[in-house]
Design an enzyme around this catalytic site. Structure first.
Site, PDB file in Angstrom:
ATOM      1  N   LYS A  58      -2.311  -1.680  -3.784  1.00 55.57           N
ATOM      2  CA  LYS A  58      -3.154  -0.485  -3.690  1.00 55.57           C
ATOM      3  C   LYS A  58      -2.334   0.779  -3.825  1.00 55.57           C
ATOM      4  O   LYS A  58      -1.301   0.872  -3.166  1.00 55.57           O
ATOM      5  CB  LYS A  58      -3.850  -0.500  -2.331  1.00 55.57           C
ATOM      6  CG  LYS A  58      -4.673   0.719  -2.029  1.00 55.57           C
ATOM      7  CD  LYS A  58      -5.224   0.636  -0.648  1.00 55.57           C
ATOM      8  CE  LYS A  58      -5.962   1.922  -0.348  1.00 55.57           C
ATOM      9  NZ  LYS A  58      -6.262   2.068   1.042  1.00 55.57           N
ATOM     10  N   LYS A  71       0.862  -1.182   0.000  1.00 53.91           N
ATOM     11  CA  LYS A  71       0.000   0.000   0.000  1.00 53.91           C
ATOM     12  C   LYS A  71       0.895   1.227   0.000  1.00 53.91           C
ATOM     13  O   LYS A  71       1.746   1.394   0.874  1.00 53.91           O
ATOM     14  CB  LYS A  71      -0.898  -0.010   1.232  1.00 53.91           C
ATOM     15  CG  LYS A  71      -1.732   1.252   1.384  1.00 53.91           C
ATOM     16  CD  LYS A  71      -2.712   1.148   2.530  1.00 53.91           C
ATOM     17  CE  LYS A  71      -3.450   2.456   2.717  1.00 53.91           C
ATOM     18  NZ  LYS A  71      -4.389   2.392   3.857  1.00 53.91           N
TER      19      LYS A  71
END
Ligand code: PBG
Length: 328
Positions: A248, A195
């Site tokens: 992400k 992320k």
């Protein structure tokens, strides 16, 4: 030199043929719809930064369940907006916390719906950081103890799967151990493995009220110059017992989706984040692009790169597009 017996266009001559030779197949079953549950009553309000998405108080979640059902979407990931925040984010693991209430409500309305929860602290801390502060620094080891506690409280409320998004080191192992000790050996962990500290989360932070009060998240979320480091994060999460690896954001990170799929045996999820959605909405509203076309093309590109699962605010619309055969 043109060898005129070899003509790739031959396979593009009709719609039926093009559909037959499609290399990427999609299913509504691989879509997850993010949902914002807000503490209170009678709240069903469109989120200004995410047109078409809503804040739901638990008593209004039946609207979400109806909509999901109508479009054939049966997997959601929950985010919570608590009434009160504090320094340590204690609302995140409260037995009657907002996500816990939301899980129980959805399970009561639609036991077959698969409920995943985002496990993090930023919506619950007064300072908006994803963990316990020690001065200005988010303390890793104190935070993972709390993160594990949050995951267990979600499982107790009935969550089917937990998804830690805090990016602390060692949190997957801490969660796995805590879930197992509490008897939840079959609750899987979908780890936000790679992320990034991304500006694409802007609309989400407005929607969730989770922008950090000072500084930024770069001491825990990843630097977007790096891809080898992402593979290191994924490898660590595999070792620690993650069941699904998530990349992400999605669209600007397709190289990582691809690499993750090649290198690891776990299912790969990608999160098409709030900024990706909001940009398509805004550009369409300005008359610059065709929303439906761009939505379809960007979702397919994420699966083409190797994603098995897509978390997207367009889950309902994409499920329709798949069913119509426009994609997949
Ligand atoms: C919580 C969390 C965030 C997102 C998912 N979980 C925000 C952040 O890290 O600041 C972003 C999702 C989106 O932008 O759609 N840590």
């Amino acid at each position: 030199m043109f060898n005129d017996s070899i003509r790739p266009r031959r396979l593009r001559t009709s719609d039926g043929l093009r559909r037959m030779v499609r290399e990427t197949r999609l299913s509504p079953e691989s879509l997850i719809w993010p949902i914002f549950v807000q503490e209170g009553e009678g709240i069903y309000e469109e989120i200004p930064s995410l047109p078409g998405q809503y804040h739901y108080s638990p008593d209004q979640l039946y609207r979400m369940v109806e909509q999901a059902h109508m479009h054939g979407v049966s997997r959601v990931i929950l985010f919570g907006l608590p009434k009160n925040k504090d320094e340590i984010g204690s609302g995140a693991w409260a037995e009657d916390g907002i996500v816990q209430q939301g899980i129980r409500k959805i399970k009561e309305l639609a036991p077959e719906m698969y409920v995943i929860t985002d496990v993090c602290m930023c919506e619950y801390t007064s300072h908006g950081h994803c963990g316990i502060l020690c001065g200005d620094y988010v303390d890793n080891d104190q935070t993972i103890a709390r993160i594990a506690q949050i995951a267990v409280s979600h499982a107790k409320a009935g969550a089917d799967m937990v998804a830690p998004s805090d990016m602390m080191d060692g949190r997957v192992a801490a969660i796995r151990q805590a879930l197992d000790e509490a008897g939840f050996v079959n609750v899987p962990i979908m780890s936000y493995a790679a992320k990034y500290a991304s500006s694409f989360y802007g609309p989400f932070r407005d929607a969730a009220g989770s922008a950090p009060a000072f500084g930024d998240r770069r001491s825990y979320q990843m630097d977007w110059h790096n891809s080898r480091e992402a593979m290191r994060e994924c490898a660590l999460d595999v070792q620690e017992g993650a069941d699904i690896l998530m990349i992400k954001p999605a669209m600007s990170y397709l190289d990582l989706v691809y690499q993750c799929k090649q290198r690891f045996e776990l299912p790969v999820a990608a999160y098409a984040v709030s900024g990706e959605y909001a940009m398509i909405k805004a550009a369409a509203k300005a008359g610059l692009i065709d929303e439906y076309g761009v939505m379809c093309e960007s979702a397919v590109s994420i699966f083409r790169a190797g994603a098995d699962i897509l978390i997207t605010y367009y889950a309902c619309e994409l499920a329709d597009a798949i069913r119509k055969g426009d994609i997949g």
